[in-house]
Write a protein that holds these residues in place. Structure first.
Motif, PDB file in Angstrom:
ATOM      1  N   ASP A  43       0.853  -1.100   0.036  1.00 31.31           N
ATOM      2  CA  ASP A  43       0.049  -0.194   0.093  1.00 31.31           C
ATOM      3  C   ASP A  43       0.896   1.321  -0.298  1.00 31.31           C
ATOM      4  O   ASP A  43       0.554   2.095  -0.600  1.00 31.31           O
ATOM      5  N   TYR A  44       2.096   1.136   0.726  1.00 30.38           N
ATOM      6  CA  TYR A  44       3.081   2.326   0.734  1.00 30.38           C
ATOM      7  C   TYR A  44       3.695   2.604  -0.731  1.00 30.38           C
ATOM      8  O   TYR A  44       3.689   3.644  -1.240  1.00 30.38           O
ATOM      9  N   TYR A  45       3.912   1.546  -1.418  1.00 27.28           N
ATOM     10  CA  TYR A  45       4.718   1.462  -2.502  1.00 27.28           C
ATOM     11  C   TYR A  45       3.727   1.731  -3.850  1.00 27.28           C
ATOM     12  O   TYR A  45       3.875   2.473  -4.684  1.00 27.28           O
ATOM     13  N   VAL A  46       2.393   1.402  -3.563  1.00 25.33           N
ATOM     14  CA  VAL A  46       1.408   1.724  -4.515  1.00 25.33           C
ATOM     15  C   VAL A  46       1.181   3.294  -4.374  1.00 25.33           C
ATOM     16  O   VAL A  46       0.977   3.901  -5.542  1.00 25.33           O
ATOM     17  N   ASN A  47       1.321   3.624  -3.358  1.00 26.29           N
ATOM     18  CA  ASN A  47       1.049   5.242  -3.084  1.00 26.29           C
ATOM     19  C   ASN A  47       2.152   6.034  -3.720  1.00 26.29           C
ATOM     20  O   ASN A  47       2.236   7.057  -4.212  1.00 26.29           O
ATOM     21  N   LEU A  48       3.374   5.591  -3.502  1.00 29.17           N
ATOM     22  CA  LEU A  48       4.786   6.220  -3.755  1.00 29.17           C
ATOM     23  C   LEU A  48       4.709   6.024  -5.212  1.00 29.17           C
ATOM     24  O   LEU A  48       5.312   6.782  -5.913  1.00 29.17           O
ATOM     25  N   PHE A  49       4.449   4.972  -5.873  1.00 31.84           N
ATOM     26  CA  PHE A  49       4.930   4.758  -7.298  1.00 31.84           C
ATOM     27  C   PHE A  49       3.638   4.115  -8.036  1.00 31.84           C
ATOM     28  O   PHE A  49       3.495   3.014  -8.360  1.00 31.84           O
ATOM     29  N   PRO A  50       2.716   4.854  -8.181  1.00 39.27           N
ATOM     30  CA  PRO A  50       1.239   4.800  -8.758  1.00 39.27           C
ATOM     31  C   PRO A  50       1.250   4.169  -9.984  1.00 39.27           C
ATOM     32  O   PRO A  50       0.537   3.469 -10.560  1.00 39.27           O
ATOM     33  N   LYS A  51       2.157   4.590 -11.031  1.00 43.31           N
ATOM     34  CA  LYS A  51       2.338   4.433 -12.391  1.00 43.31           C
ATOM     35  C   LYS A  51       2.847   3.209 -12.820  1.00 43.31           C
ATOM     36  O   LYS A  51       2.889   2.439 -13.723  1.00 43.31           O
ATOM     37  N   TYR A  52       3.771   2.512 -11.686  1.00 43.27           N
ATOM     38  CA  TYR A  52       4.400   1.475 -11.994  1.00 43.27           C
ATOM     39  C   TYR A  52       4.159  -0.131 -11.559  1.00 43.27           C
ATOM     40  O   TYR A  52       5.099  -0.789 -11.749  1.00 43.27           O
ATOM     41  N   HIS A  53       2.997  -0.240 -11.088  1.00 39.16           N
ATOM     42  CA  HIS A  53       2.375  -1.345 -10.605  1.00 39.16           C
ATOM     43  C   HIS A  53       3.361  -2.288  -9.659  1.00 39.16           C
ATOM     44  O   HIS A  53       3.797  -3.230 -10.061  1.00 39.16           O
ATOM     45  N   PRO A  54       3.607  -1.572  -8.677  1.00 40.68           N
ATOM     46  CA  PRO A  54       4.738  -2.209  -7.588  1.00 40.68           C
ATOM     47  C   PRO A  54       4.395  -3.647  -7.198  1.00 40.68           C
ATOM     48  O   PRO A  54       5.396  -4.451  -7.195  1.00 40.68           O
ATOM     49  N   SER A  55       3.288  -3.689  -6.980  1.00 38.68           N
ATOM     50  CA  SER A  55       2.699  -5.142  -6.314  1.00 38.68           C
ATOM     51  C   SER A  55       3.057  -6.303  -7.419  1.00 38.68           C
ATOM     52  O   SER A  55       3.321  -7.400  -6.975  1.00 38.68           O
ATOM     53  N   ARG A  56       2.889  -5.952  -8.904  1.00 41.84           N
ATOM     54  CA  ARG A  56       3.399  -7.130  -9.811  1.00 41.84           C
ATOM     55  C   ARG A  56       4.933  -6.903 -10.221  1.00 41.84           C
ATOM     56  O   ARG A  56       5.439  -7.839 -10.215  1.00 41.84           O
ATOM     57  N   VAL A  57       5.439  -5.686 -10.544  1.00 39.31           N
ATOM     58  CA  VAL A  57       6.787  -5.620 -11.023  1.00 39.31           C
ATOM     59  C   VAL A  57       7.782  -5.936 -10.054  1.00 39.31           C
ATOM     60  O   VAL A  57       8.805  -6.674 -10.298  1.00 39.31           O
ATOM     61  N   LEU A  58       7.564  -5.616  -8.587  1.00 42.22           N
ATOM     62  CA  LEU A  58       8.620  -6.183  -7.786  1.00 42.22           C
ATOM     63  C   LEU A  58       8.936  -7.608  -7.631  1.00 42.22           C
ATOM     64  O   LEU A  58       9.986  -7.993  -7.390  1.00 42.22           O
ATOM     65  N   THR A  59       7.638  -8.340  -7.763  1.00 49.72           N
ATOM     66  CA  THR A  59       7.719  -9.680  -7.672  1.00 49.72           C
ATOM     67  C   THR A  59       8.311 -10.521  -9.061  1.00 49.72           C
ATOM     68  O   THR A  59       9.081 -11.412  -8.810  1.00 49.72           O
ATOM     69  N   LEU A  60       7.963  -9.549 -10.045  1.00 51.61           N
ATOM     70  CA  LEU A  60       8.609 -10.166 -11.328  1.00 51.61           C
ATOM     71  C   LEU A  60       9.988  -9.989 -11.412  1.00 51.61           C
ATOM     72  O   LEU A  60      10.943 -10.744 -12.218  1.00 51.61           O
ATOM     73  N   VAL A  61      10.541  -8.829 -10.708  1.00 49.66           N
ATOM     74  CA  VAL A  61      12.063  -8.693 -10.632  1.00 49.66           C
ATOM     75  C   VAL A  61      12.634  -9.330  -9.954  1.00 49.66           C
ATOM     76  O   VAL A  61      13.881 -10.182 -10.204  1.00 49.66           O
ATOM     77  N   TYR A  62      12.027  -9.948  -8.553  1.00 50.09           N
ATOM     78  CA  TYR A  62      12.594 -10.821  -7.654  1.00 50.09           C
ATOM     79  C   TYR A  62      12.941 -12.249  -8.241  1.00 50.09           C
ATOM     80  O   TYR A  62      13.908 -12.901  -8.050  1.00 50.09           O
ATOM     81  N   GLN A  63      12.016 -12.766  -9.030  1.00 50.73           N
ATOM     82  CA  GLN A  63      11.635 -14.355  -9.275  1.00 50.73           C
ATOM     83  C   GLN A  63      12.772 -14.686 -10.236  1.00 50.73           C
ATOM     84  O   GLN A  63      13.462 -15.695  -9.857  1.00 50.73           O
ATOM     85  N   PRO A  64      13.323 -13.879 -11.327  1.00 48.23           N
ATOM     86  CA  PRO A  64      14.155 -14.383 -12.086  1.00 48.23           C
ATOM     87  C   PRO A  64      15.758 -14.841 -11.491  1.00 48.23           C
ATOM     88  O   PRO A  64      16.555 -15.590 -11.772  1.00 48.23           O
ATOM     89  N   PHE A  65      15.875 -13.758 -10.638  1.00 49.76           N
ATOM     90  CA  PHE A  65      17.248 -13.932  -9.668  1.00 49.76           C
ATOM     91  C   PHE A  65      17.158 -15.011  -8.915  1.00 49.76           C
ATOM     92  O   PHE A  65      18.077 -15.581  -8.635  1.00 49.76           O
ATOM     93  N   ALA A  66      15.990 -15.074  -8.195  1.00 51.37           N
ATOM     94  CA  ALA A  66      15.863 -16.407  -7.222  1.00 51.37           C
ATOM     95  C   ALA A  66      16.003 -17.563  -8.172  1.00 51.37           C
ATOM     96  O   ALA A  66      16.734 -18.561  -7.746  1.00 51.37           O
ATOM     97  N   PHE A  67      15.290 -17.658  -9.235  1.00 49.16           N
ATOM     98  CA  PHE A  67      15.205 -18.762 -10.147  1.00 49.16           C
ATOM     99  C   PHE A  67      16.366 -19.380 -10.720  1.00 49.16           C
ATOM    100  O   PHE A  67      17.033 -20.514 -10.622  1.00 49.16           O
ATOM    101  N   ILE A  68      17.031 -18.471 -11.468  1.00 45.81           N
ATOM    102  CA  ILE A  68      18.455 -18.658 -12.209  1.00 45.81           C
ATOM    103  C   ILE A  68      19.345 -19.065 -11.308  1.00 45.81           C
ATOM    104  O   ILE A  68      20.213 -19.931 -11.250  1.00 45.81           O
ATOM    105  N   THR A  69      19.641 -18.299 -10.043  1.00 39.88           N
ATOM    106  CA  THR A  69      20.519 -18.524  -8.985  1.00 39.88           C
ATOM    107  C   THR A  69      20.437 -20.064  -8.520  1.00 39.88           C
ATOM    108  O   THR A  69      21.422 -20.731  -8.409  1.00 39.88           O
ATOM    109  N   LEU A  70      19.169 -20.090  -8.031  1.00 41.02           N
ATOM    110  CA  LEU A  70      18.809 -21.690  -7.558  1.00 41.02           C
ATOM    111  C   LEU A  70      19.230 -22.595  -8.590  1.00 41.02           C
ATOM    112  O   LEU A  70      19.771 -23.607  -8.212  1.00 41.02           O
TER     113      LEU A  70
END
Length: 418
Positions: A43-70
């Motif tokens: 809710d804080y990030y959606v308010n801070l970055f309303p144009k960038y879909h943070p609830s989706r983008v942050l998860t999408l950034v997180y996962q490739p690094f987790a998956f490829i590294t593992l």
């Protein structure tokens, strides 16, 4: 003390068992505490970055690094120093969580593309840390007692429940004050940073010295494991790992591909469980469930209900009478969960918030229950090194499911515009 089973092995296996379970639970919390904290202050990030879909983008950034590294770590699992791997993961969690605080303070809580890129970089660091710590811990605990991995998995879920509780508390305290969202988020990550430092201390100095942990690591080394020598040394055990690693038992170890072939149903279970879960949580729940009487509390309540029931689900298998152990039964239950997709769609479109809270709770309950059933059933019947490898493989498929899920989550936006 040399590698090998002590004469009083049975008593050694029980000595320190409950302390080990507690430490595993705390380490499980620490493994996802930072990331769940970032999800819970959406809710804080959606308010801070309303144009960038943070609830989706942050998860999408997180996962490739987790998956490829593992994936890389799983391929080289037999040669990776488990102690260094897990310590690196927990230390990176601590530093990255601290970085969230520093970034927010340095930018005075301002939005814009620059701070958002910084938050995305920290999200990527969380993914890198998760691949090291979660995969390493599940592999490490897979050759120990099932209660240890159960406690660790319960800790993963508890991290979500605790962060949700803290978020509701901080939102309640600061909601009416000026800049309340930011104050709550700062307090939130300050607590998280301290806890991640505690996890570093627990893994580095407490866990390896517990007698029951020493016993199982010695047993794994005697079966040819090359990954536990540093852990044994930290526990005060001088092992002949080179000798153990070159014996015939190592030569007889199944390859990763053979382990995957024998356990492909378990691997698919893990992939499909998290494909479904992450296609709904948190993106859909945060952005696509409409406006309701709970207002700004609605998404927070939904995420909290998911986390609480995920925690409940991970403890249900402690009751042997309700634990699912049939391989066919697990696959049927996993596939049946996909009926939740149309259920969430029609509930969001036509039903009220009560039904959405109910469905979200069931999503969490089934996610936690099936995760524990699969991970505590799969590693049986193998030697220590093989159990370690299989644990890494299953976590790899889990992260693969999460990656596919967060990608699929964007499909909910079709027809809605950007």
């Amino acid at each position: 003390m040399e590698v090998g089973l002590a004469a009083d092995g049975n008593s050694t296996r029980l000595e320190g068992k409950y302390k080990a379970m507690l430490v595993c639970w705390l380490l499980g919390i620490g493994c996802l505490f930072s990331w769940n904290s970032m999800l819970t202050i959406e809710d804080y990030y959606v308010n801070l970055f309303p144009k960038y879909h943070p609830s989706r983008v942050l998860t999408l950034v997180y996962q490739p690094f987790a998956f490829i590294t593992l994936a890389v770590l799983t391929y080289h699992e037999a040669k990776v120093n488990t102690r260094k791997r897990n310590l690196f993961g927990y230390i990176l969690f601590f530093l990255s969580t601290l970085a969230v605080l520093v970034l927010d303070l340095a930018t005075s809580g301002k939005g814009g593309i620059g701070p958002f890129i910084g938050v995305c970089a920290i999200s990527a660091a969380f993914g890198l840390a998760d691949a090291h710590a979660q995969g390493g811990m599940v592999g490490d605990l897979s050759y120990m007692q099932p209660e240890f991995i159960q406690s660790f998995l319960a800790g993963l879920a508890a991290s979500g429940a605790i962060t949700s509780g803290l978020r509701m508390l901080t939102k309640g305290v600061f909601d009416s004050s000026q800049n309340g969202l930011r104050k709550g988020a700062i307090l939130f990550f300050a607590i998280c940073t301290i806890f991640e430092l505690l996890c570093v201390v627990l893994y580095a100095f407490v866990f390896p010295k517990l007698p029951v942990v020493k016993y199982y690591r010695s047993k794994a080394a005697s079966e040819g494991s090359k990954t536990v020598s540093a852990d044994l040394a930290a526990g005060g055990i001088h092992s002949h790992s080179e000798k153990a690693g070159s014996n015939s038992k190592t030569a007889e170890r199944l390859t990763n591909m053979q382990l995957l072939t024998e356990n492909i149903d378990y691997a698919l279970d893990m992939f499909l469980i998290y494909l479904l879960t992450l296609s709904i949580f948190p993106g859909f729940l945060s952005e696509d469930t409409g406006a309701h009487s709970l207002g700004s509390w609605y998404a927070i309540v939904l995420i909290a209900m998911y986390n609480v029931w995920d925690l409940v689900g991970r403890n249900v298998p402690l009751l042997k009478c309700v634990k699912l152990e049939s391989r066919k039964g697990m696959m049927f239950a996993v596939l049946a969960r996909f009926l939740l997709i149309p259920a969430f769609y029609f509930t969001a479109k036509y039903a009220d918030q009560g039904w959405m809270i109910f469905l979200t709770s069931f999503l969490g309950l089934s996610n936690g229950y099936l995760t524990v059933c699969v991970l505590t059933s799969a590693p049986k019947g193998y030697k220590g090194p093989e159990q370690n490898a299989l644990g890494n493989i299953l976590v790899l498929f889990l992260l693969g499911g999460i990656f596919a899920g967060v990608t699929s989550d964007w499909l909910w936006l079709i027809g809605k515009g950007w």
